[in-house]
Design an enzyme around this catalytic site. Structure first.
Site, PDB file in Angstrom:
ATOM      1  N   PRO A   1       0.826  -1.213   0.000  1.00 55.48           N
ATOM      2  CG  PRO A   1      -0.919  -1.602   1.505  1.00 55.48           C
ATOM      3  CD  PRO A   1       0.377  -2.181   1.013  1.00 55.48           C
TER       4      PRO A   1
ATOM      5  CB  SER B   1       6.667   4.143  -8.693  1.00 49.75           C
ATOM      6  OG  SER B   1       5.583   4.063  -9.584  1.00 49.75           O
TER       7      SER B   1
ATOM      8  CB  ILE C   1      -0.247 -10.049  -4.804  1.00 59.82           C
ATOM      9  CG1 ILE C   1       0.443  -9.121  -3.797  1.00 59.82           C
ATOM     10  CG2 ILE C   1       0.682 -11.165  -5.284  1.00 59.82           C
ATOM     11  CD1 ILE C   1       1.523  -8.195  -4.382  1.00 59.82           C
TER      12      ILE C   1
ATOM     13  CD  GLN D   1      -9.435  13.782 -45.797  1.00 59.20           C
ATOM     14  OE1 GLN D   1      -9.553  14.867 -45.254  1.00 59.20           O
ATOM     15  NE2 GLN D   1      -9.010  13.650 -47.013  1.00 59.20           N
TER      16      GLN D   1
ATOM     17  CD  GLU E   1       5.941  -6.158 -14.998  1.00 56.42           C
ATOM     18  OE1 GLU E   1       5.488  -7.000 -14.197  1.00 56.42           O
ATOM     19  OE2 GLU E   1       7.142  -5.865 -15.072  1.00 56.42           O
TER      20      GLU E   1
ATOM     21  CB  THR F   1       3.641   4.508 -13.908  1.00 55.70           C
ATOM     22  OG1 THR F   1       4.848   5.187 -13.527  1.00 55.70           O
ATOM     23  CG2 THR F   1       2.961   3.948 -12.665  1.00 55.70           C
TER      24      THR F   1
END
Lengths: 387, 253
Positions: free
Chosen positions: A128, A132, A157, A283, A367, A369
């Site tokens: 928690p 990072s 997890i 377009q 994995e 940020t």
């Protein structure tokens, strides 16, 4: 550098894609709508995946994997990535490479059963208070005689509910470095059922329905010295050595899903008629398709080049971060634009687009940020200039 | 007993076929190509015969452009033991006609002496449905076409054939040519370990001259056209109107 796929790679793509389309796609709706993956279904598909040699194909051939080079492995990941995450991860598991770092005894107990489809692994780092900033972890391991005693909480997890064991990273001490005090980390194998180790249901979240996350609690969980993976205080070294390519794995699975969304968008733009013509002839729609295809190709080239460098031994952290960053952001863009091209229909769960759009969100977070990836890339640019 | 399986590289069944602007045929440039699905069934059946201990070796052969090698590798990755490529064309648009293919296969059969030739009933590109039959005639062998079941025992094969309106079971003396239909089996995935092994399996390259066969075409394609596009439907106001239209306009009831 050559850009074509060799015969083997083409066959790997063909086999994996056929498997994904025939064995995984038909069950996606059930998993998406119930948010649950039935274990009897898992066993049924897992058996077929093992027969096709797709199960644990990320592993070297001497331990029972397919022994693929990095590019071939990522081509396989891209094909698997087209499908619902819970389905492909659980039924066609790719056990973590970090299991290769174990001792012979640990390989017998954890690696081989994972490759044979008898066990599932999970990795626990995030807390928690430590996302990072992994070194900020507070869950700890303390030596007591010849034992280690674990305390603290891990969360987010992935698939810990079905895993038979966890590889857990714990703060095991501190060291003085030129840049101040730093935590030392040690990795442990912890079996389900070990006293003091509890797995609680995690959070409901926006991405990857059926693919769960859990909270791991350690309350004076006592482990023998033999539960350590790698060496004491060398948890990060083990992770850095064996988990280097996971960013490329994320990139490759995103490429698969982005291509699936793009193909839907192209077909729809060619079929759907409004104001008397196919909408692809406007377009406003056709330019979107051009940009989507170009961005996807750019992301693919970054990923395949990083894979090629990985096998040459010349890959850098920035190469892998660029691939992960680009592929995850391109997926988000393509998923969003594919829905825009479909209009209201794109939001209905009859098509896979709304879930590809939801699933895309986590890819820019886990994995590492997007911001961490940009940090890694820029750090490499600036470091040689002394900044 | 050796089993010989001819396999053809054809346009993938998922590809939307486009006719070339000059009407000379189908555009195959940069188009996904795969093994003819019926041939895939034949390869699967041959591998099963080997797994049952009936066959000792599965040899696959392909006739066409160099790229047919990829098709042969797929067959090797499924479990075939050995491959022969007869390079008979340089342009992917050149289709070798059934009689030339049958003559070449007859040459391969003379060299290899298989106990059974298992072939797809037809290739999905030109739908000739002729090669297997021609081969049997050239060899003077028994033939059993459209197989949906196959059992080999001793010097005989029992084959269930899919015929109009039902099934026919026949017994043929070996050696024989058996062409296979859709329901015979479900081909396996080429497994990853077998894909990796396929590269080291032998693949011999030959030319039509090695068999003394002239592969120049005897047929002329006059025109190729796409199927007529589907016309827009009409809405009917009532069941009575629907029935009237089905009766009078469509003539289906």
């Amino acid at each position: 550098m050559q850009f074509g796929l060799n015969e083997e790679q083409q066959m790997i793509v063909a086999t994996t894609r056929a498997f994904v389309e025939n064995e995984l796609f038909p069950h996606e709706m059930e998993v998406e709508r119930t948010g649950h993956l039935r274990m009897d279904l898992v066993r049924e598909i897992q058996k077929k995946a093992i027969e096709a040699g797709l199960y644990a194909a990320n592993m070297p051939s001497d331990v029972g994997g397919a022994g693929l080079d990095t590019l071939s492995w990522l081509l396989y990941e891209r094909e698997l990535g087209r499908a619902n995450y819970a389905l492909h991860w659980t039924c066609v598991a790719r056990p973590s490479n970090i299991l290769l770092a174990g001792t012979d005894e640990q390989r017998q107990k954890y690696l081989y059963p994972c490759i044979r489809g008898e066990k599932w692994d999970c990795l626990a780092m995030t807390e928690p208070g430590a996302g990072s900033d992994l070194r900020g972890m507070t869950a700890s391991a303390r030596r007591e005689g010849t034992d280690w005693v674990l305390n603290g909480t891990k969360h987010f997890i992935s698939h810990a509910d079905i895993a038979d064991f966890a590889i857990v990273f714990m703060a095991s001490g501190e060291e003085e470095t030129p840049r101040g005090r730093k935590k030392l980390i040690t990795a442990f194998f912890v079996d389900k059922g070990t006293p003091g180790f509890t797995v609680r249901e995690g959070y409901r979240n926006v991405s990857h329905r059926g693919y769960t996350n859990a909270v791991l609690e350690f309350d004076n969980c006592r482990l023998p010295e033999s539960a350590i993976l790698g060496e004491v205080h060398k948890g990060f070294e083990v992770a850095n050595t064996w988990l280097g390519a996971t960013r490329l794995q994320v990139a490759a699975t995103c490429l698969g899903r982005a291509d699936r969304a793009l193909q839907h968008a192209i077909r729809y733009a060619a079929e759907r008629r409004q104001f008397g013509q196919q909408i692809g002839k406007f377009q406003g729609v056709s330019f979107k398709l051009a940009d989507m295809a170009m961005e996807l190709k750019a992301a693919e080239l970054l990923t395949w080049e990083a894979a090629w460098r990985f096998d040459q031994g010349s890959v850098t952290e920035a190469d892998m971060s660029m691939a992960k960053l680009k592929a995850t952001e391109v997926l988000a863009m393509i998923a969003d634009e594919a829905i825009q091209i479909h209009g209201g229909m794109g939001l209905m769960d009859d098509l896979p687009l709304e879930r590809i759009w939801r699933d895309a969100r986590v890819e820019r977070i886990w994995e590492g940020t997007s911001e961490i990836q940009r940090h890694i890339i820029s750090r490499q640019l600036l470091r040689e200039h002394g900044a | 007993m050796k089993v010989l399986v001819p396999v053809k590289r054809v346009i993938d069944y998922n590809v939307k076929v486009r006719v070339k602007a000059d009407g000379s045929g189908v555009d195959l440039a940069n188009v996904k190509m795969s093994m003819n699905p019926f041939d895939e069934i034949a390869v699967e059946e041959a591998i099963r015969l080997k797994e049952k201990g009936v066959a000792t070796e599965v040899v696959v052969v392909s006739i066409g452009v160099k790229q047919s090698q990829e098709t042969l590798r797929t067959a090797l990755a499924m479990g075939a033991d050995r491959a022969i490529l007869i390079e008979a064309a340089a342009d992917v648009h050149t289709d070798i006609e059934p009689l030339a293919v049958a003559k070449l296969l007859a040459g391969v059969v003379k060299e290899e002496a298989p106990g059974i030739v298992l072939a797809g009933k037809q290739a999905i590109d030109n739908d000739m449905n002729a090669t297997g039959q021609m081969l049997a005639a050239l060899l003077g062998w028994s033939q059993a076409t459209f197989a949906s079941e196959l059992a080999v025992e001793g010097d005989k094969a029992t084959v269930t054939r899919e015929v109009d309106g039902g099934l026919q079971t026949i017994s043929v003396a070996l050696p024989a040519v058996v062409t296979v239909d859709l329901r015979l089996n479900e081909p396996r995935y080429a497994s990853l370990p077998n894909i990796m092994k396929a590269k080291s399996k032998p693949l011999a390259t030959k030319t039509p001259a090695d068999y003394g066969v002239d592969v120049s075409p005897r047929l002329t394609v006059v025109k190729t056209t796409e199927p007529a596009g589907r016309k827009a439907g009409v809405k009917v106001g009532s069941v009575d109107e629907l029935i009237a239209k089905l009766k009078d306009e469509a003539g289906v009831i």
